[in-house]
Design a protein around this motif. Structure first.
Motif, PDB file in Angstrom:
ATOM      1  N   PRO A   1     -57.305  -1.185  17.363  1.00  0.00           N
ATOM      2  CA  PRO A   1     -57.172  -2.327  16.621  1.00  0.00           C
ATOM      3  C   PRO A   1     -56.634  -2.789  15.408  1.00  0.00           C
ATOM      4  O   PRO A   1     -56.508  -1.960  14.803  1.00  0.00           O
TER       5      PRO A   1
ATOM      6  N   HIS B   1     -59.565  -8.007  14.789  1.00  0.00           N
ATOM      7  CA  HIS B   1     -59.965  -7.861  16.149  1.00  0.00           C
ATOM      8  C   HIS B   1     -61.439  -6.693  15.217  1.00  0.00           C
ATOM      9  O   HIS B   1     -62.173  -6.703  16.027  1.00  0.00           O
TER      10      HIS B   1
ATOM     11  N   ARG C   1     -61.982  -8.561  25.460  1.00  0.00           N
ATOM     12  CA  ARG C   1     -61.502  -8.207  24.241  1.00  0.00           C
ATOM     13  C   ARG C   1     -62.247  -6.652  23.550  1.00  0.00           C
ATOM     14  O   ARG C   1     -61.916  -6.241  23.139  1.00  0.00           O
TER      15      ARG C   1
ATOM     16  N   GLU D   1     -60.819  -3.898  22.856  1.00  0.00           N
ATOM     17  CA  GLU D   1     -60.452  -2.728  21.066  1.00  0.00           C
ATOM     18  C   GLU D   1     -62.031  -2.027  21.059  1.00  0.00           C
ATOM     19  O   GLU D   1     -61.269  -0.860  20.078  1.00  0.00           O
TER      20      GLU D   1
ATOM     21  N   ARG E   1     -59.899   1.144  22.055  1.00  0.00           N
ATOM     22  CA  ARG E   1     -59.129   1.934  20.574  1.00  0.00           C
ATOM     23  C   ARG E   1     -59.604   2.211  19.422  1.00  0.00           C
ATOM     24  O   ARG E   1     -59.347   2.753  19.371  1.00  0.00           O
ATOM     25  N   TYR E   2     -60.956   1.565  19.181  1.00  0.00           N
ATOM     26  CA  TYR E   2     -61.398   1.556  17.925  1.00  0.00           C
ATOM     27  C   TYR E   2     -61.856   3.907  18.562  1.00  0.00           C
ATOM     28  O   TYR E   2     -62.241   4.242  17.192  1.00  0.00           O
TER      29      TYR E   2
END
Length: 338
Positions: free
Chosen positions: A4, A8, A324, A328, A331-332
């Motif tokens: 991230p 974002h 999106r 994110e 990914r977090y």
């Protein structure tokens, strides 16, 4: 895969806080209605369990999945609340099994209110969540919910059977975490899409995404149990080792260890696992054989697959803001510390 970006990550935090606030409002309103006339201790137990922190990941996924498919109304947040009821019920019962005294930095329900109140409070939350799933998502939603619960319980039994078993395979490990964690998170995504009236392709895409990030989430939990900071996680490190759980970092180490170190790992699992010295030795052995890095690599690979699963929502070129946020969030998971 990119982690991230600051902008974002900020967007995700803002969206998460806004959704969590609406879910909490839905929970408080629902509890005010349904607990009217109930014993006051039941209300204390339920409120303590639900409102002493928590990441609200499952409600967040339900809401974002519905948003991706075009629906946002008050009932959506009540459906999301049902997932939090369910999740918290499992935590209460987990703490009963483990006789845990701390959860999210606060006293557990069993520590504060006792065994009987904890079991009954968890039962109430299970029952209420089941009613809401059937009422809001219909027979198909209730079927998805029940399938996830049956899978979760079976996964717990399999994990119990595999405790301290050094012949456990990675395939068995993944079967356990998908049953215990992945299926429930997949269900949160699928039910959000189903609630919004999405077609089968989009429901399945979000279900697959949920299953994969659920597996990645559990692997990061495995890592935090060895490498996390108790002040951040709200849980004492070393619990998995103390319980003899065959987590992925340990399985990686067993796979790579020479005969001498494999015997040492087996001895540590068979000995007093509550001994801090044993925990430190096991941590050193896993580190020596790159078990932590190998597990982290696996989590990264699963997140990559989860992002690819969102293809039905990204093929047109432009990416919806809700999609999106799902990207994110995936990914977090890799950088979270609690």
């Amino acid at each position: 895969m990119n982690l991230p970006s600051p902008n974002h990550a900020l967007d995700l935090r803002i969206a998460t806080a806004a959704i969590a606030s609406r879910v909490e409002t839905a929970m408080r309103g629902d509890l005010e209605r349904t607990l009217t006339g109930c014993d006051s201790l039941l209300g204390e137990v339920v409120h303590h369990a639900l409102f002493t922190g928590g990441k609200r990941v499952r409600p967040l996924l339900t809401v974002l999945s519905s948003h991706c498919c075009g629906r946002d109304d008050d009932d959506l947040y009540l459906l999301a609340a049902a997932f939090e009821y369910l999740h918290v019920a499992t935590l209460i019962h987990d703490d009963v099994i483990d006789q845990a005294t701390q959860r999210r930095g606060s006293a557990t329900v069993i520590a504060r209110f006792g065994l009987t109140a904890a079991i009954l409070g968890g039962d109430w939350l299970y029952a209420r969540s089941m009613y809401l799933f059937g009422h809001l998502a219909g027979p198909q939603g209730l079927q998805i919910f029940c399938k996830a619960i049956l899978s979760m319980v079976n996964g717990e039994f399999v994990q119990l059977r595999l405790a301290c078993d050094t012949t456990t395979s990675k395939q068995q490990y993944f079967e356990v975490i998908r049953q215990k964690t992945g299926n429930l998170i997949a269900s949160a995504c699928a039910l959000g899409a189903l609630f919004a009236g999405a077609d089968d392709l989009r429901v399945q895409a979000l279900s697959t995404y949920g299953d994969l990030i659920g597996a990645a989430f559990q692997i990061v939990d495995d890592l935090l149990d060895f490498q996390g900071d108790s002040e951040n996680t709200g849980k004492k490190t070393g619990n998995d080792f103390a319980e003899g759980k065959m987590t992925l970092p340990l399985l990686h180490a067993l796979e790579r260890a020479d005969a001498t170190d494999r015997c040492r790992i087996e001895e540590l699992l068979a000995a007093d696992r509550a001994n801090p010295a044993s925990y430190r030795q096991m941590t050193a052995l896993i580190e020596h054989y790159d078990g932590f890095e190998a597990a982290a690599d696996t989590a990264r690979h699963l997140v990559d697959q989860a992002l690819a699963a969102l293809a039905p929502f990204t093929r047109a070129g432009s990416v919806d803001a809700n999609v999106r946020l799902l990207q994110e969030l995936a990914r977090y998971i890799l950088i979270r510390n609690k």
